[in-house]
Every structure is written in structure tokens, then in C-alpha cells.
Design a protein around this motif. Structure first.
Motif, PDB file in Angstrom:
ATOM      1  N   PRO A   6      -3.971   1.514 -16.656  1.00 53.98           N
ATOM      2  CA  PRO A   6      -5.010   1.079 -15.719  1.00 53.98           C
ATOM      3  C   PRO A   6      -6.115   2.135 -15.690  1.00 53.98           C
ATOM      4  O   PRO A   6      -5.850   3.294 -15.377  1.00 53.98           O
ATOM      5  N   ILE A   7      -7.323   1.757 -16.074  1.00 51.61           N
ATOM      6  CA  ILE A   7      -8.414   2.730 -16.211  1.00 51.61           C
ATOM      7  C   ILE A   7      -9.172   2.840 -14.888  1.00 51.61           C
ATOM      8  O   ILE A   7      -9.578   1.829 -14.299  1.00 51.61           O
ATOM      9  N   ALA A   8      -9.350   4.072 -14.446  1.00 52.54           N
ATOM     10  CA  ALA A   8      -9.916   4.317 -13.111  1.00 52.54           C
ATOM     11  C   ALA A   8     -11.273   3.645 -12.908  1.00 52.54           C
ATOM     12  O   ALA A   8     -11.576   3.171 -11.810  1.00 52.54           O
ATOM     13  N   LEU A   9     -12.092   3.593 -13.962  1.00 54.21           N
ATOM     14  CA  LEU A   9     -13.455   3.099 -13.773  1.00 54.21           C
ATOM     15  C   LEU A   9     -13.562   1.584 -13.788  1.00 54.21           C
ATOM     16  O   LEU A   9     -14.556   1.042 -13.323  1.00 54.21           O
ATOM     17  N   TYR A  10     -12.587   0.891 -14.379  1.00 51.40           N
ATOM     18  CA  TYR A  10     -12.763  -0.562 -14.388  1.00 51.40           C
ATOM     19  C   TYR A  10     -11.523  -1.386 -14.051  1.00 51.40           C
ATOM     20  O   TYR A  10     -11.612  -2.604 -13.995  1.00 51.40           O
ATOM     21  N   ASN A  11     -10.381  -0.772 -13.852  1.00 46.80           N
ATOM     22  CA  ASN A  11      -9.230  -1.562 -13.405  1.00 46.80           C
ATOM     23  C   ASN A  11      -9.055  -1.416 -11.893  1.00 46.80           C
ATOM     24  O   ASN A  11      -9.416  -0.406 -11.304  1.00 46.80           O
ATOM     25  N   SER A  12      -8.480  -2.464 -11.295  1.00 40.42           N
ATOM     26  CA  SER A  12      -8.284  -2.445  -9.845  1.00 40.42           C
ATOM     27  C   SER A  12      -6.779  -2.405  -9.520  1.00 40.42           C
ATOM     28  O   SER A  12      -5.940  -2.699 -10.375  1.00 40.42           O
ATOM     29  N   TYR A  13      -6.502  -2.052  -8.289  1.00 38.45           N
ATOM     30  CA  TYR A  13      -5.108  -2.081  -7.816  1.00 38.45           C
ATOM     31  C   TYR A  13      -4.574  -3.515  -7.845  1.00 38.45           C
ATOM     32  O   TYR A  13      -3.411  -3.747  -8.132  1.00 38.45           O
ATOM     33  N   GLU A  14      -5.461  -4.447  -7.551  1.00 39.12           N
ATOM     34  CA  GLU A  14      -5.024  -5.847  -7.545  1.00 39.12           C
ATOM     35  C   GLU A  14      -4.613  -6.291  -8.949  1.00 39.12           C
ATOM     36  O   GLU A  14      -3.670  -7.069  -9.115  1.00 39.12           O
ATOM     37  N   GLU A  15      -5.311  -5.793  -9.970  1.00 40.09           N
ATOM     38  CA  GLU A  15      -4.908  -6.124 -11.347  1.00 40.09           C
ATOM     39  C   GLU A  15      -3.525  -5.554 -11.662  1.00 40.09           C
ATOM     40  O   GLU A  15      -2.734  -6.187 -12.362  1.00 40.09           O
TER      41      GLU A  15
END
Ligand SMILES: *Cc1c(COP(=O)(O)O)cnc(C)c1O
Length: 429
Positions: A392-401
Motif C-alpha cells: 500500500p503506497i502512502a501517496l495513493y493508496n487508502s486505508y479503505e483499499e
């Protein structure tokens, strides 16, 4: 495990996104077709609007200026490798003019070994580990062969006891007086183990050994402090966490105390600026990292980096690292609470200071689970024989993903959906 107070429901994922100071950067990246969930930014980071803009900008300059592209903006493109190198260098707290953007990772390994490894009768061995990415070994082995020496006599391999982690004490124990140089990964590409680079560097230097690191799996994810670590050299690619595009030009760092060394692989772009265009046949080596450049910079393979760096600089590596750690900690928590019963485990370091940017999910059916994930519109990353890397990439992934990913893995586990797919391997799995 991280000391975070996680809870099982989706409400927490939503709340974490809401409170996330980096959430706004997500819209600077292009969503994938069909809104796929991307968990493979550790192999190839996503395209951003900033990267696209920078690439189009270079195209405009070429269209309008022809050969004069090398002169515009005070030689910005002529010095592109150093200009971008200084910006990437700030992400790892290197000094000015210690980083060059040039070539690819593999060639940069050739460059540092050719420069730093000067075997003598007493001190000639190259120390590596057995879990590094294969190309690092191929490059080292061929450098040994180029000197007419035998790999089995020169190469010293620290073997992992479990095939997953590298024991730093074993590395230090292997630093015997016959070792000349050490090449290690900063973060292991399978298990995401982050090595204590500061400690290893100190121990190597105590014994008069050069040491350098392959940052492919940490640049753009881990906030290294090279002012403290002080390695002799480092190399990396910019297309993984740094999102600079497929095959984007790579990075090389050389500690300034080594700028007096004769560069191993020389070329005219490593010559001093003042005399480069006199086109003499005697190489006059530049006095800084420029020396480690060989030929004309690959402008189009560097422009996306120029764009995307705006995002990394604005977000700041401290925030990026903090969110990355929290995302992977959250993922591990959800694996523990939701997925254990279906045979899923993870095989990565759980302590924050020992973990890079991904989770190494393990399952006997890992390969076919990857196919099932793709069927459910999620892009994971498979590594033989049983690992699914999830980044999970900090700049474009979300916790919801992350939450959705776990839900899908649960559905796949419940229905044993891997049975719907073949075990035959594709070229890029
Ligand atoms: C991705 C990666 C490489 C890639 O090398 P290229 O020359 O850029 O293809 C090398 N080493 C490691 C450790 C990697 O993770």
C-alpha cells in the motif's frame, strides 16, 4: 506488531483516511482503468499528473529548441542527472552533488564495483547475501570474471538461516580481513526486512571494508539519513516506490570522500564540464558525482522523475514513511483478525524499524490467489514460491483499499476460489 489500536470494522478505515494528511495527494495520480485497486507500487509506481506534465514539457522544449535544448534554463537538461540527483539526494539526506541520476540499477552496480573493488592478495573478497535480487549477483559475478578471477574463490555469501531474513550478526561475523567490499540490499525484496545500515556501515568501516547498499526497495518509502549512515556508495531504481515510470533512469550515490577515486567506467559525460567539449582524448575526471555519469542523459526517461518529485517533496519523506508503516501495520492486523483461518500468514518483520514498505503475505496457493485477486480487480505482486507482496503506497493508496483487499482475500479463502484458476505461469506474474 506496531502499537496501534486497530479495530476490525470498515469504519476505522474510513476514519483513518479522513484524518490522513497525505490523502489529498491521491488525486495527483491517475486511477487505473476500471478503478482497479493497486497493491504493486513496489514493482512499478503509478503514473501521476505531475510526471505526465514534466514529460510533455520536455517534448515541447525539444520541439522548439532542437539542439539548443542543452542550453536552455542554464543547461538544466545538460545537467539533468545532477539536478535531479540533488533532489533525490535530499530524500535520503545525502550532501549536494553526491547523487547522480544515470543508467540503470544493474549498470550502476557494475560502476560501483568497478570503482571500489581493487583486489589485493590479502584483501580481495566481495561479501553479499543470498536473498538479494538476482541482477545484483549477476553484476558482481561478471565483475569478478572480468578480472580473470573465480567467483567461488572471491565471492563470500552470507546465507540466510531461514530463507526469509538476513541475520546482521552473521553479516558482521563474515567481515573478515580478506573482505574488500560489501554489497547488501537496504530492504529485502521478498520479506521487506530493513537492514540496520548504520550499524553495518560502522562495523564494516571499523574493519577497513567498503560497504554500499541497493536501495531499490526503500527509495521513496523509507526516510534514510545518509548523513548519519555514511555508506561508501548506494544504487537504486526510481520506478518502484518513487513512481518515475517504467525503466526510468536510475540513481547512484557516492560518498564525497571517494571523489578522488578513478571512476571504473568512464565516459565523456564524466569529464569536467570545462573541458568536455574540447573533445580531448585524455579523460579529465569531474571532481564530484558527475564523474559517475557515462554518456548523454536519457532525458525522456528522467522527465517523469522531475515531475513526481514535486509530490514527494511536498508530502515529505517523514509523513510518507509514517503512513506507509501504519498502512502495513493495519494490513497485518486485518490478516491476523480476518484471514488466519483460511491459511494466510505473513512472513515479514513486524517491528517498524525493521520493516520496509510491503507485507509479504504467504499462502500455499499464493500463485492462484494472485490470479483470483486480479479477477476481483486488485493488482498484487507474486514472488515464487508462495509469497504475495502487497504494497500500500502512502501517496495513493487508502486505508479503505487495504480493508477491501482483506475482504476480497477473505471471500477467495471462503470459496477456495483458487480452484477456478490454472497454475501455469505467465511471463510477468
Ligand atoms: C528492482 C531491482 C533491481 C532492478 O534492476 P534494473 O537494472 O533497474 O532492472 C535491482 N536490484 C534490486 C534489489 C531490485 O529490487
Amino acid at each position: 506488531m506496531a502499537n496501534k489500536d486497530f479495530q476490525p470494522g470498515i469504519e476505522q478505515a474510513k476514519a483513518l483516511d479522513k484524518a490522513d494528511v497525505l490523502h489529498k495527494f491521491r488525486e495527483r495520480f491517475f486511477p487505473l482503468a476500471d478503478n482497479k485497486i493497486y497493491m504493486d507500487g513496489n514493482s512499478l509506481g503509478l503514473a501521476s499528473k505531475d510526471a505526465e506534465q514534466a514529460l510533455l514539457q520536455v517534448m515541447e522544449v525539444w520541439k522548439n529548441e532542437g539542439i539548443l535544448i542543452w542550453n536552455v534554463e542554464n543547461g538544466h537538461y545538460f545537467n539533468y542527472g545532477k539536478n535531479l540527483g540533488n533532489r533525490v539526494g535530499r530524500l535520503i539526506n545525502a550532501e549536494e552533488n553526491e547523487v547522480m541520476i544515470t543508467a540503470n540499477t544493474t549498470l550502476n552496480i557494475h560502476q560501483v564495483i568497478a570503482t571500489f573493488w581493487k583486489p589485493t592478495k590479502e584483501r580481495y573478497k566481495i561479501l553479499v547475501d543470498d536473498l538479494n535480487f538476482p541482477t545484483d549477483r549477476y553484476a558482481v559475478d561478471s565483475q569478478i570474471a572480468l578480472k580473470g578471477m573465480k567467483v567461488e574463490e572471491v565471492l563470500k555469501v552470507v546465507e540466510s538461516a531461514d530463507g526469509v531474513f538476513i541475520d546482521e550478526d552473521a553479516v558482521i561475523e563474515a567481515m573478515t580481513p580478506d573482505v574488500a567490499i560489501i554489497l547488501l540490499p537496504s530492504v529485502l525484496y521478498r520479506s521487506a526486512q530493513l537492514l540496520d545500515m548504520e550499524r553495518l556501515t560502522k562495523e564494516a568501516h571499523k574493519r577497513g571494508i567498503y560497504i554500499g547498499f541497493d536501495l531499490c526497495h526503500s527509495i521513496g518509502a523509507v526516510a534514510h539519513d545518509f548523513e548519519v549512515i555514511q555508506p561508501d556508495f548506494a544504487i537504486w531504481c526510481n520506478y518502484k516506490y518513487l513512481s518515475a515510470g517504467p525503466g526510468s533512469t536510475a540513481g547512484i550515490y557516492v560518498n564525497k570522500k571517494h571523489f578522488n577515486k578513478t571512476v571504473g567506467l568512464a565516459g565523456w559525460f564524466g569529464n569536467k564540464d570545462e573541458t568536455q567539449f574540447q573533445l580531448n582524448h585524455e579523460f579529465e575526471q569531474a571532481a564530484d558525482i558527475t564523474a559517475f555519469q557515462t554518456g548523454t542523459p536519457n532525458i525522456f526517461s528522467m522527465a517523469p522523475l522531475e515531475g513526481v518529485l514535486n509530490i514527494y517533496e511536498k508530502a515529505g519523506m517523514k509523513h510518507i514513511r509514517a503512513k506507509s508503516l501504519n498502512l502495513t501495520a493495519y494490513m497485518m492486523y486485518l490478516i491476523d483478525s480476518h484471514l488466519k483461518v483460511y491459511g494466510y500468514t505473513y512472513n515479514n518483520e513486524t517491528e517498524d524499524h525493521k520493516r520496509g514498505g510491503h507485507v509479504a503475505l504467504v499462502h500455499d496457493e499464493a500463485y492462484r490467489i494472485c490470479l483470483a485477486l486480479k479477477h476481483h480487480n486488485i493488482i498484487p505482486d507474486y514472488r515464487e514460491p508462495n509469497v504475495i507482496r502487497l504494497a500500500p503506497i502512502a501517496l495513493y493508496n487508502s486505508y479503505e483499499e487495504v480493508y477491501t483487499l482483506i475482504e476480497v482475500l477473505e471471500v477467495i479463502g471462503q470459496g477456495q476460489q483458487w480452484n477456478n484458476f490454472s497454475n501455469e505461469r505467465a511471463i510477468v506474474v
